[in-house]
Design a protein around this motif. Structure first.
Motif, short mmCIF file in Angstrom:
data_model
loop_
_atom_site.label_atom_id
_atom_site.label_comp_id
_atom_site.label_asym_id
_atom_site.label_seq_id
_atom_site.Cartn_x
_atom_site.Cartn_y
_atom_site.Cartn_z
N LEU A 4 34.69 32.59 26.63
CA LEU A 4 33.60 32.37 27.57
C LEU A 4 32.15 32.55 27.54
N GLY A 5 32.00 31.87 28.50
CA GLY A 5 30.57 31.17 28.95
C GLY A 5 30.17 32.95 29.73
N TRP A 6 28.82 32.91 30.01
CA TRP A 6 28.79 34.13 30.60
C TRP A 6 29.12 33.59 32.26
N PHE A 7 28.71 32.20 32.34
CA PHE A 7 28.89 32.17 33.42
C PHE A 7 30.18 32.32 34.32
N ALA A 8 30.99 31.62 32.99
CA ALA A 8 32.46 31.91 32.71
C ALA A 8 33.13 33.45 33.40
N ALA A 9 32.78 34.09 32.63
CA ALA A 9 32.70 35.43 32.12
C ALA A 9 32.63 36.00 34.15
N ILE A 10 31.61 35.52 34.60
CA ILE A 10 30.99 35.97 36.44
C ILE A 10 32.81 35.87 36.93
N ILE A 11 33.03 34.00 37.12
CA ILE A 11 33.63 34.00 37.62
C ILE A 11 35.51 34.46 37.38
N VAL A 12 35.44 34.29 36.04
CA VAL A 12 36.92 35.10 35.83
C VAL A 12 37.11 36.35 36.84
N GLY A 13 35.59 37.37 35.92
CA GLY A 13 35.68 38.52 36.39
C GLY A 13 36.00 38.51 37.86
N ALA A 14 35.09 38.22 38.54
CA ALA A 14 35.19 37.72 39.64
C ALA A 14 37.44 38.37 40.67
N LEU A 15 37.02 37.24 40.17
CA LEU A 15 38.55 36.20 40.16
C LEU A 15 39.26 37.75 39.97
N ALA A 16 39.85 38.03 38.45
CA ALA A 16 40.24 39.54 38.22
C ALA A 16 39.77 40.56 39.03
N GLY A 17 38.66 40.70 39.31
CA GLY A 17 38.38 42.18 40.36
C GLY A 17 38.97 41.64 41.68
#
Length: 84
Positions: free
Chosen positions: A4-17
């Motif tokens: 996952l790229g940085w942007f996708a990692a932030i989106i997935v991270g936010a959703l996971a959190g």
């Protein structure tokens, strides 16, 4: 987060959190959700790769790993701070 790229990692991270926050009945802000999701995902990915030799791939797999990892971090935070 491998694949996952940085942007996708932030989106997935936010959703996971956010999902972990709701499941653990915690109250964090958006920034903390992103942090918990990304760090939780990194932590659990490291554990899975070390113990099993592999981790879950793709967006859904990383979301699952991130949620579980964030839940672990929330539980550890509660245990260390003495909150129920």
């Amino acid at each position: 987060m491998k694949g996952l790229g940085w942007f996708a990692a932030i989106i997935v991270g936010a959703l996971a959190g956010w999902i972990a926050e709701k499941m653990m009945k915690a109250d964090h802000g958006l920034l903390m959700n992103i942090l918990l999701g990304i760090v939780g995902s990194l932590l659990l990915n490291f554990i899975l790769v070390t113990l099993v030799g592999a981790t879950l791939g793709g967006w859904i797999g990383q979301l699952i790993v991130g949620v579980i990892g964030a839940m672990i971090l929330i539980a550890l935070g509660r245990a260390l701070l003495g909150r129920g």
